[in-house]
Design a protein around this motif. Structure first.
Motif, short mmCIF file in Angstrom:
data_model
loop_
_atom_site.label_atom_id
_atom_site.label_comp_id
_atom_site.label_asym_id
_atom_site.label_seq_id
_atom_site.Cartn_x
_atom_site.Cartn_y
_atom_site.Cartn_z
N VAL A 118 0.82 -1.22 0.00
CA VAL A 118 0.00 0.00 0.00
C VAL A 118 0.85 1.26 0.00
N ALA A 284 -3.53 -6.82 7.77
CA ALA A 284 -4.66 -6.49 6.90
C ALA A 284 -5.51 -7.72 6.61
N THR A 288 -9.40 -6.36 8.81
CA THR A 288 -10.46 -5.91 7.90
C THR A 288 -11.59 -6.93 7.82
N PHE A 388 -12.75 -2.48 -1.47
CA PHE A 388 -11.49 -3.11 -1.80
C PHE A 388 -10.58 -2.22 -2.64
N HIS A 393 -4.06 -1.08 -7.19
CA HIS A 393 -3.91 -1.35 -5.76
C HIS A 393 -5.14 -2.04 -5.17
N CYS A 395 -7.45 -4.65 -3.48
CA CYS A 395 -7.07 -5.54 -2.38
C CYS A 395 -6.69 -6.93 -2.87
N MET A 398 -9.07 -9.95 -1.42
CA MET A 398 -10.53 -9.78 -1.42
C MET A 398 -11.28 -11.10 -1.64
#
Length: 445
Positions: A118, A284, A288, A388, A393, A395, A398
């Motif tokens: 990220v 992450a 999340t 997402f 970029h 996710c 996901m």
């Protein structure tokens, strides 16, 4: 270490001296950076609704932060996210106090403590992402379905064993995705409590119950705050340095082995890049999904009509309910981008070097995209969630997150006969990643 004065401070956001904050921005920009506001979902929704209606691309100069554009419309977030060369991550990927940014630059000569996916831009972002991407593709995630369903069953069994009352967030939603991602990383179950503590200290660093240094709840001491995060990262580094040595000597079928033996441009992955990779997968990949899992259950408990739809047909409803839970909760509250050239959007000129705050909770409530955006609908379709991210970029995990949530929803709602709130829920105080902190429930199997 920084060896020139030029590296001692972050790039300064270029200002247009004629630019003025609108009245709406001046009254709301301090709210959208305030971690406390994110622990009050109705206040957050109202704040973003006002920005969308009155100043959807708002110039913000909140106290103690460098200025930025608040991007609150779904279409604009998509527009900026798809242009990865024009709007980059490397300079500023999240909200941070200006003093803290200066502190990182002064000590490390770079804008970030880590180099995760990220915080990176292409070409390095693409090369590092490519190392583990195959692990998280739908066809490979699907191979883990039976194992994930088995873990989901274990945690619903645990819920049943608790005898009719528990805190769904703290007893189930917090630990279930942790077990899944730690299996994928190859971290033994005995080390999960430590991993949970460290991931919470990173994403919960603004919450008095989760932060490492509790004294930071009473005062904003930037130096102490930075030292606290560094101490957490140091523990992560020590742990995963040992994992790296082990996986290089004894490769296994797990993501840690892929990272430990990763090669970029014919050279072994760098130490900071490797440690950062472990941390982003561990943290992450847990927080999340935990937030969305609990957030969806809470929303259903707060609307009996939606809960009934789920209880009546959990297998059919679970897929769409998962999407709606991810929209509703939006665990990642923002990322930031930096303009590499001037750009016009909504009749306003974004200048080269200026920052943009992509406000994902706002995009997921956009009235132009979602019918009745402030209502949780287990069967919402279509559901153009932006949780997402979008573009290069988007996710990496996901597909795994969706499968995990679908498994636990099917298991829970096919077995539980009744379930209701048994007290007031609470939410994590955090402006970057967050969701429910406590969901007390009463139920019968």
């Amino acid at each position: 270490m920084a060896d020139t004065a030029a590296l001692a401070t972050p790039p300064q956001t270029k200002k247009d001296p004629s630019r003025q904050m609108s009245r709406t921005a001046s009254e709301t920009c301090n709210l959208i950076v305030d971690p406390t506001v994110y622990s009050e979902p109705k206040l957050l929704d109202a704040t973003f609704a006002r920005l969308r209606a009155e100043d959807p691309l708002a110039w913000c100069e909140p106290e103690a932060f460098r200025p930025f554009w608040a991007v609150t419309k779904h279409a604009d977030i998509m527009d900026i996210s798809r242009q990865n060369q024009l709007f980059t991550n490397g300079e500023r990927e999240m909200l941070s106090y200006a003093e803290a940014e200066k502190g990182v630059y002064a000590k490390f000569g770079q804008p970030h403590l880590l180099k995760t996916l990220v915080q990176l831009d292409d070409p390095l972002h693409y090369k590092l992402r490519h190392l583990t991407q195959e692990w998280f593709m739908p066809q490979n995630v699907k191979k883990r379905e039976d194992a994930i369903k088995s873990i989901a069953k274990q945690y619903v069994d645990r819920m049943e064993d608790l005898g009719g009352e528990c805190d769904f967030q703290r007893d189930v939603a917090l630990y279930y995705p942790l077990r899944v991602i730690m299996q994928i990383l190859g971290v033994p179950e005995s080390d999960e409590p430590m991993m949970l503590k460290l991931t919470q200290e990173i994403f919960g660093a603004q919450d008095q119950d989760l932060m490492r240094d509790k004294s930071l709840a009473e005062e904003r001491d930037v130096e102490k705050g930075l030292a606290s995060i560094q101490a957490t990262l140091a523990e992560f580094f020590m742990y995963f340095t040992s994992i790296t040595a082990d996986r290089r000597a004894n490769p296994k079928d797990d993501v840690s082995t892929v990272i430990a033996n990763g090669m970029v441009d014919g050279e072994p992955i760098g130490q900071l890049e490797a440690m950062s990779y472990y941390i982003i997968v561990a943290a992450a990949g847990h927080d999340t999904t935990s937030a969305s899992t609990g957030g969806g259950v809470l929303a259903m408990l707060q609307d009996p009509s939606q809960l009934k739809k789920m209880l009546d047909d959990p297998k059919t409803m679970s897929r769409s309910a998962v999407e709606e839970a991810i929209r509703w909760t939006t665990p990642v509250k923002h990322f930031m981008r930096t303009a590499q050239d001037d750009y016009e959007l909504r009749g306003k000129k974004i200048l080269k070097g200026e920052s943009l705050l992509l406000c994902y909770p706002s995009g997921n409530r956009d009235e132009e995209v979602f019918d009745e955006p402030f209502k949780f609908k287990v069967d919402r379709s279509p559901n153009r969630i932006i949780s997402f991210g979008y573009g290069g970029h988007m996710c990496l995990g996901m597909h795994l997150a969706r499968l995990e949530m679908q498994a636990i929803y099917e298991e829970l709602f096919s077995r539980v006969k009744t379930i209701e709130l048994a007290g007031e829920p609470s939410f994590i105080r955090a402006n970057f990643v967050g969701g429910p902190k406590s969901i007390p429930v009463r139920y019968k199997f």
